[in-house]
Design a protein around this motif. Structure first.
Motif, mmCIF file in Angstrom:
data_model
loop_
_atom_site.group_PDB
_atom_site.id
_atom_site.type_symbol
_atom_site.label_atom_id
_atom_site.label_comp_id
_atom_site.label_asym_id
_atom_site.label_seq_id
_atom_site.Cartn_x
_atom_site.Cartn_y
_atom_site.Cartn_z
ATOM 1 N N LEU A 166 0.587 -1.081 -0.023
ATOM 2 C CA LEU A 166 -0.402 -0.177 0.589
ATOM 3 C C LEU A 166 0.674 0.822 0.086
ATOM 4 O O LEU A 166 0.729 2.281 -0.690
ATOM 5 C CB LEU A 166 -0.771 -0.191 1.448
ATOM 6 C CG LEU A 166 -2.379 -1.416 1.243
ATOM 7 C CD1 LEU A 166 -2.639 -0.287 2.831
ATOM 8 C CD2 LEU A 166 -2.799 -0.734 0.014
ATOM 9 N N GLY A 167 1.849 1.330 0.861
ATOM 10 C CA GLY A 167 2.649 1.897 0.941
ATOM 11 C C GLY A 167 3.494 2.672 -0.669
ATOM 12 O O GLY A 167 3.963 4.109 -0.538
ATOM 13 N N ASN B 193 -4.918 -8.756 -10.473
ATOM 14 C CA ASN B 193 -3.139 -8.461 -10.451
ATOM 15 C C ASN B 193 -2.886 -8.254 -8.645
ATOM 16 O O ASN B 193 -2.111 -8.476 -7.874
ATOM 17 C CB ASN B 193 -2.506 -7.560 -11.599
ATOM 18 C CG ASN B 193 -3.012 -7.516 -12.327
ATOM 19 O OD1 ASN B 193 -2.469 -9.204 -12.583
ATOM 20 N ND2 ASN B 193 -2.324 -6.922 -13.267
ATOM 21 N N VAL B 194 -3.420 -7.058 -8.618
ATOM 22 C CA VAL B 194 -3.295 -6.462 -7.089
ATOM 23 C C VAL B 194 -4.403 -7.820 -5.830
ATOM 24 O O VAL B 194 -3.381 -8.491 -5.038
ATOM 25 C CB VAL B 194 -4.423 -5.252 -6.241
ATOM 26 C CG1 VAL B 194 -4.288 -5.267 -4.992
ATOM 27 C CG2 VAL B 194 -3.794 -4.203 -7.845
ATOM 28 N N GLU B 195 -5.122 -8.487 -6.893
ATOM 29 C CA GLU B 195 -5.437 -9.419 -5.023
ATOM 30 C C GLU B 195 -4.531 -10.841 -5.036
ATOM 31 O O GLU B 195 -4.599 -11.139 -4.096
ATOM 32 C CB GLU B 195 -7.062 -10.141 -6.007
ATOM 33 C CG GLU B 195 -7.931 -11.198 -4.354
ATOM 34 C CD GLU B 195 -8.863 -12.174 -5.952
ATOM 35 O OE1 GLU B 195 -9.554 -12.527 -4.950
ATOM 36 O OE2 GLU B 195 -9.175 -11.803 -6.953
ATOM 37 N N ARG B 196 -3.649 -11.078 -6.121
ATOM 38 C CA ARG B 196 -3.279 -12.134 -6.286
ATOM 39 C C ARG B 196 -2.408 -12.279 -5.683
ATOM 40 O O ARG B 196 -1.336 -12.987 -5.229
ATOM 41 C CB ARG B 196 -2.714 -12.431 -7.469
ATOM 42 C CG ARG B 196 -2.158 -13.372 -8.077
ATOM 43 C CD ARG B 196 -1.491 -13.606 -9.549
ATOM 44 N NE ARG B 196 -1.133 -12.563 -10.662
ATOM 45 C CZ ARG B 196 -1.345 -12.137 -11.720
ATOM 46 N NH1 ARG B 196 -1.578 -13.202 -12.123
ATOM 47 N NH2 ARG B 196 -1.095 -11.547 -12.638
ATOM 48 N N ARG C 299 -9.594 -8.198 14.450
ATOM 49 C CA ARG C 299 -9.607 -7.318 13.159
ATOM 50 C C ARG C 299 -8.562 -5.889 13.736
ATOM 51 O O ARG C 299 -8.498 -6.329 15.274
ATOM 52 C CB ARG C 299 -11.079 -6.190 13.392
ATOM 53 C CG ARG C 299 -10.754 -5.127 12.180
ATOM 54 C CD ARG C 299 -12.281 -4.529 11.671
ATOM 55 N NE ARG C 299 -12.632 -3.642 12.821
ATOM 56 C CZ ARG C 299 -13.354 -4.410 13.865
ATOM 57 N NH1 ARG C 299 -14.422 -5.265 14.237
ATOM 58 N NH2 ARG C 299 -13.383 -3.578 14.856
ATOM 59 N N LEU C 300 -7.771 -6.011 12.612
ATOM 60 C CA LEU C 300 -6.017 -5.046 12.737
ATOM 61 C C LEU C 300 -6.455 -4.591 11.997
ATOM 62 O O LEU C 300 -6.510 -5.002 10.477
ATOM 63 C CB LEU C 300 -5.646 -6.255 13.113
ATOM 64 C CG LEU C 300 -3.898 -5.781 12.822
ATOM 65 C CD1 LEU C 300 -3.564 -5.605 14.367
ATOM 66 C CD2 LEU C 300 -2.784 -7.121 12.869
ATOM 67 N N ALA C 301 -5.952 -3.685 12.099
ATOM 68 C CA ALA C 301 -5.707 -2.120 11.581
ATOM 69 C C ALA C 301 -4.744 -1.310 10.220
ATOM 70 O O ALA C 301 -3.630 -2.408 11.284
ATOM 71 C CB ALA C 301 -6.590 -0.657 11.617
ATOM 72 N N LEU C 302 -4.511 -1.966 9.227
ATOM 73 C CA LEU C 302 -3.126 -1.724 8.718
ATOM 74 C C LEU C 302 -3.020 -0.481 9.208
ATOM 75 O O LEU C 302 -3.476 0.723 9.274
ATOM 76 C CB LEU C 302 -3.621 -1.987 7.395
ATOM 77 C CG LEU C 302 -3.775 -2.984 6.265
ATOM 78 C CD1 LEU C 302 -3.811 -3.255 5.462
ATOM 79 C CD2 LEU C 302 -3.105 -4.593 7.518
ATOM 80 N N ALA C 303 -1.648 -0.281 8.912
ATOM 81 C CA ALA C 303 -0.728 1.004 9.302
ATOM 82 C C ALA C 303 -0.406 1.593 8.504
ATOM 83 O O ALA C 303 -0.442 3.414 8.506
ATOM 84 C CB ALA C 303 1.386 0.081 9.515
ATOM 85 N N GLU C 304 -0.563 1.463 7.245
ATOM 86 C CA GLU C 304 -1.003 2.096 6.416
ATOM 87 C C GLU C 304 -2.036 2.684 6.346
ATOM 88 O O GLU C 304 -3.345 2.602 5.651
ATOM 89 C CB GLU C 304 -0.534 1.657 5.010
ATOM 90 C CG GLU C 304 -0.660 3.058 3.689
ATOM 91 C CD GLU C 304 0.172 3.519 3.992
ATOM 92 O OE1 GLU C 304 -0.108 4.586 4.053
ATOM 93 O OE2 GLU C 304 1.331 3.506 3.180
ATOM 94 N N SER C 305 -2.077 3.907 7.227
ATOM 95 C CA SER C 305 -3.581 4.075 7.489
ATOM 96 C C SER C 305 -4.857 5.461 6.547
ATOM 97 O O SER C 305 -5.570 5.265 6.718
ATOM 98 C CB SER C 305 -3.527 4.792 8.562
ATOM 99 O OG SER C 305 -2.326 6.383 8.182
ATOM 100 N N GLU C 306 -3.617 5.304 5.086
ATOM 101 C CA GLU C 306 -4.910 6.494 4.200
ATOM 102 C C GLU C 306 -5.844 5.658 3.355
ATOM 103 O O GLU C 306 -6.379 5.395 2.723
ATOM 104 C CB GLU C 306 -4.013 6.441 3.216
ATOM 105 C CG GLU C 306 -2.520 7.974 3.574
ATOM 106 C CD GLU C 306 -1.684 7.975 3.298
ATOM 107 O OE1 GLU C 306 -1.927 9.563 2.225
ATOM 108 O OE2 GLU C 306 -0.964 7.636 2.457
#
Length: 248
Positions: A21-22, A175-178, A227-234
């Motif tokens: 994501l970053g 592509n992203v899902e893979r 449930r865990l929020a990803l660190a890439e908060s955007e």
């Protein structure tokens, strides 16, 4: 939300997803910076930018689509109405075509025609404009562009404190899902990656279909679910581990 140790498999999975994501947001941010620099140069010349000026962004857009490791299947800049000297509405948007070429997207901006395209009503445009924040929309079928199932990442562009449009990238969900599933498959339990509005982005089981609404996972989890929020908060994405072992 739960606080997990870095050694927990769910935390380890999230840490693998965050750099992806970053990287995507980093690519969009580069387009924002290129556009802002262009806009400021033109304003310094004492004139309003034109479509011809915006066309000079193509090398920067191509770089985000064609560079090795790039994720986008389309990308560019969408300008606020009447933001250019010679266009009421305009987007400098290119998409990947067969053979690794990029082609321009040319929607219809004639209000008199049935297929008139008003991008100001699209959430990927209106939300950054209203909030001043980055947005990830989808997954959804891009009916006005590539007809692919995509995720759209956009960021607002401001020049001298004024909103002038958004920069963005479309990513092929296939592509992203893979890429994402590769990390999720390392978990023993069923796991689902969900968007900020509760849509399934990816899962390690066929019990959760990409694009489906799973808003319950945002509000009420099954007992022993996490449930865990990803660190890439955007992005506003969350990783959910369910108390069910995944069938292998």
């Amino acid at each position: 939300m739960f606080a997990l140790s870095d050694n927990d498999p769910l935390s380890a999975c999230a840490q693998q997803l965050d750099p992806t994501l970053g990287t995507i947001f980093g690519q969009v941010r580069q387009l924002v910076e290129e556009t802002r620099a262009l806009w400021e140069r033109v304003l310094a010349e004492g004139r309003q930018p034109s479509a011809k000026d915006l066309a000079t962004l193509r090398p920067a857009i191509d770089q985000q689509l064609l560079t090795t490791g790039a994720f986008g299947c389309g990308g560019g800049v969408i300008v606020e109405p009447n933001g250019l000297a010679d266009r009421e509405m305009h987007l400098e948007w290119w998409y990947l075509a067969d053979g690794g070429k990029t082609l321009p997207l040319r929607p219809n901006f004639d209000r008199r025609r049935e297929n008139y395209y008003d991008y100001t009503e699209m959430p990927w445009y209106s939300r950054p404009m209203k909030t001043g924040k980055s947005v990830v929309e989808g997954p959804y079928v891009d009916l006005y562009g590539t007809n692919m199932y995509v995720l759209t990442f956009t960021m607002p562009i401001e020049v001298q404190g004024r909103f002038i449009g958004v920069a963005g990238l479309d990513l092929s969900l296939h592509n992203v899902e893979r890429l994402l599933v590769r990390s999720l498959m390392r978990l023993e339990h069923e796991a689902v990656l969900i968007s900020a509005d509760g849509r399934v982005i990816a899962s390690n089981t066929a019990n959760w279909m990409v694009g489906d609404l799973a808003q319950a996972l945002l509000n009420t989890l099954p007992r022993d679910g996490i449930r865990l929020a990803l660190a890439e908060s955007e992005a506003g994405w969350s990783l959910v581990r369910l108390p069910v072992l995944r069938r292998k």
